[in-house]
Scaffold this motif. Sequence first.
Motif, short mmCIF file in Angstrom:
data_model
loop_
_atom_site.label_atom_id
_atom_site.label_comp_id
_atom_site.label_asym_id
_atom_site.label_seq_id
_atom_site.Cartn_x
_atom_site.Cartn_y
_atom_site.Cartn_z
N ASP A 229 0.93 -1.25 -0.31
CA ASP A 229 -0.53 -0.13 0.15
C ASP A 229 1.02 1.07 -0.05
N TYR A 230 2.10 1.13 0.59
CA TYR A 230 2.86 2.68 0.64
C TYR A 230 3.03 2.62 -1.01
N GLU B 198 1.23 7.01 -6.67
CA GLU B 198 0.16 8.12 -7.33
C GLU B 198 0.88 9.56 -6.29
N LEU B 199 1.34 9.73 -5.06
CA LEU B 199 1.83 10.53 -5.08
C LEU B 199 2.88 11.30 -6.11
N HIS C 44 3.83 16.26 -11.24
CA HIS C 44 3.64 18.30 -11.78
C HIS C 44 3.25 19.10 -11.75
N TRP C 45 1.92 18.52 -11.16
CA TRP C 45 0.70 19.73 -11.01
C TRP C 45 1.43 20.06 -10.03
N GLY D 258 4.53 14.97 1.24
CA GLY D 258 4.11 13.72 0.99
C GLY D 258 4.45 13.01 1.35
N GLU D 259 5.84 12.16 1.13
CA GLU D 259 5.91 10.93 1.45
C GLU D 259 6.68 11.02 3.02
#
Length: 137
Positions: A37-38, A44-45, A50-51, A66-67
């Motif tokens: 899951d990690y 996904e992060l 890039h956004w 975030g990580e």
Amino acid sequence: MVPEGQYLELIQSVGEETLETTGRQLALAIFDDLWADYLANVAELKGGIHWVSWGNRDPLYEFLTGEQAIYEDFRRLLIEGVAEAFATAEVRNGVIHFREPERFDRGATWTYITTDQPFGTLGERIVKGLRRKFSKA
């Protein structure tokens, strides 16, 4: 992770060696589930980071923070998972029985790729192809 009183009670019931072996197997099974899951959450992060630059924020900083949050969640869930499994376990005939034993059975080993280019860069693949072609001639 396991309260001291419960730990001492388990040692008296099953013995220290059995408890340590069972605890390692339990932690590894829970770790394996949570690690998958990690990795998915980090991917996904990474896929959407890039956004962030559109909002005049630093993508590297946002990714690292975030990580770190994802990793801290992973650690918390690991500790909670082990504690919950031992809290709901029963000791019968000197053996620890967990509530969901099938959850801890493992039939395969996970393999993780640690690079974004497991087959090498385009240049490396071209050089390998040329070596193969000219070594046959």
